[in-house]
Design a protein around this motif. Structure first.
Motif, PDB file in Angstrom:
ATOM      1  N   ALA A  45       0.798  -1.228   0.000  1.00 39.95           N
ATOM      2  CA  ALA A  45       0.000   0.000   0.000  1.00 39.95           C
ATOM      3  C   ALA A  45       0.830   1.277   0.000  1.00 39.95           C
ATOM      4  N   LEU A  46       1.953   1.281   0.716  1.00 46.87           N
ATOM      5  CA  LEU A  46       2.704   2.527   0.905  1.00 46.87           C
ATOM      6  C   LEU A  46       4.008   2.602   0.117  1.00 46.87           C
ATOM      7  N   LYS A  47       4.440   1.487  -0.455  1.00 49.01           N
ATOM      8  CA  LYS A  47       5.687   1.455  -1.241  1.00 49.01           C
ATOM      9  C   LYS A  47       6.816   2.198  -0.503  1.00 49.01           C
ATOM     10  N   ALA A  94       4.045   8.384   0.200  1.00 49.27           N
ATOM     11  CA  ALA A  94       2.599   8.436   0.438  1.00 49.27           C
ATOM     12  C   ALA A  94       2.245   9.342   1.622  1.00 49.27           C
ATOM     13  N   PHE A  95       3.221   9.657   2.465  1.00 51.93           N
ATOM     14  CA  PHE A  95       2.980  10.503   3.629  1.00 51.93           C
ATOM     15  C   PHE A  95       3.132  11.997   3.321  1.00 51.93           C
ATOM     16  N   ARG A 101      -3.259   7.095  10.896  1.00 50.41           N
ATOM     17  CA  ARG A 101      -4.551   6.512  10.510  1.00 50.41           C
ATOM     18  C   ARG A 101      -4.411   5.632   9.265  1.00 50.41           C
ATOM     19  N   MET A 102      -3.553   6.040   8.338  1.00 50.49           N
ATOM     20  CA  MET A 102      -3.312   5.233   7.145  1.00 50.49           C
ATOM     21  C   MET A 102      -2.794   3.846   7.532  1.00 50.49           C
ATOM     22  N   THR A 147       8.435  11.334   5.620  1.00 50.47           N
ATOM     23  CA  THR A 147       8.584  11.430   4.168  1.00 50.47           C
ATOM     24  C   THR A 147      10.060  11.250   3.824  1.00 50.47           C
ATOM     25  N   LEU A 148      10.352  11.151   2.546  1.00 48.54           N
ATOM     26  CA  LEU A 148      11.739  11.033   2.102  1.00 48.54           C
ATOM     27  C   LEU A 148      12.547  12.249   2.532  1.00 48.54           C
TER      28      LEU A 148
END
Length: 121
Positions: A21-23, A60-61, A71-72, A96-97
């Motif tokens: 889902a989040l890769k 994704a964040f 929540r994700m 995040t990156l």
């Protein structure tokens, strides 16, 4: 033909669902269940996979605050958290990156400062 049974089925599901889902570019999963086995709620339980600490870096964040990121992850692992003997506690570090890059830069800078302090001795 032998069937291999995973010794970490809950961890395997966590990894699978998050990767799909989040890769994530970074995914660290720590099973801290042994640190909590003495707690009243854990007595008599048979699962050795109840307490996890996750570090997830994912694009994704981006543009999401920490509560939304959490929540994700909770929604991905909802079934494992609701199941009897499933996940009892989940500690999350989501970034995040760009946040991961800044963190690594800070750590590098702090390490350089510590080396400089030692060299002055």
């Amino acid at each position: 033909m032998s069937t291999v049974v995973s010794q970490t089925p809950v961890e395997d599901v966590i990894r699978s669902k998050i990767v799909e889902a989040l890769k994530p570019s970074t995914l660290e999963i720590y099973n801290d269940s042994h640190l909590h086995s003495h707690h009243e709620a854990m007595r008599g339980g048979t699962s050795r996979e109840t307490h996890f600490r996750l570090v997830i870096t994912s694009a994704a964040f981006k543009s999401k605050m920490q509560p939304a990121r959490h929540r994700m992850v909770y929604s991905l692992l909802k079934e494992e958290m609701e199941r009897p003997g499933g996940i009892h506690a989940l500690q999350l570090r989501t970034r995040t990156l760009e946040e991961e890059g800044r963190q690594k830069e800070r750590e590098k800078q702090e390490q350089g400062e510590m080396i400089a302090d030692v060299e002055q001795l």
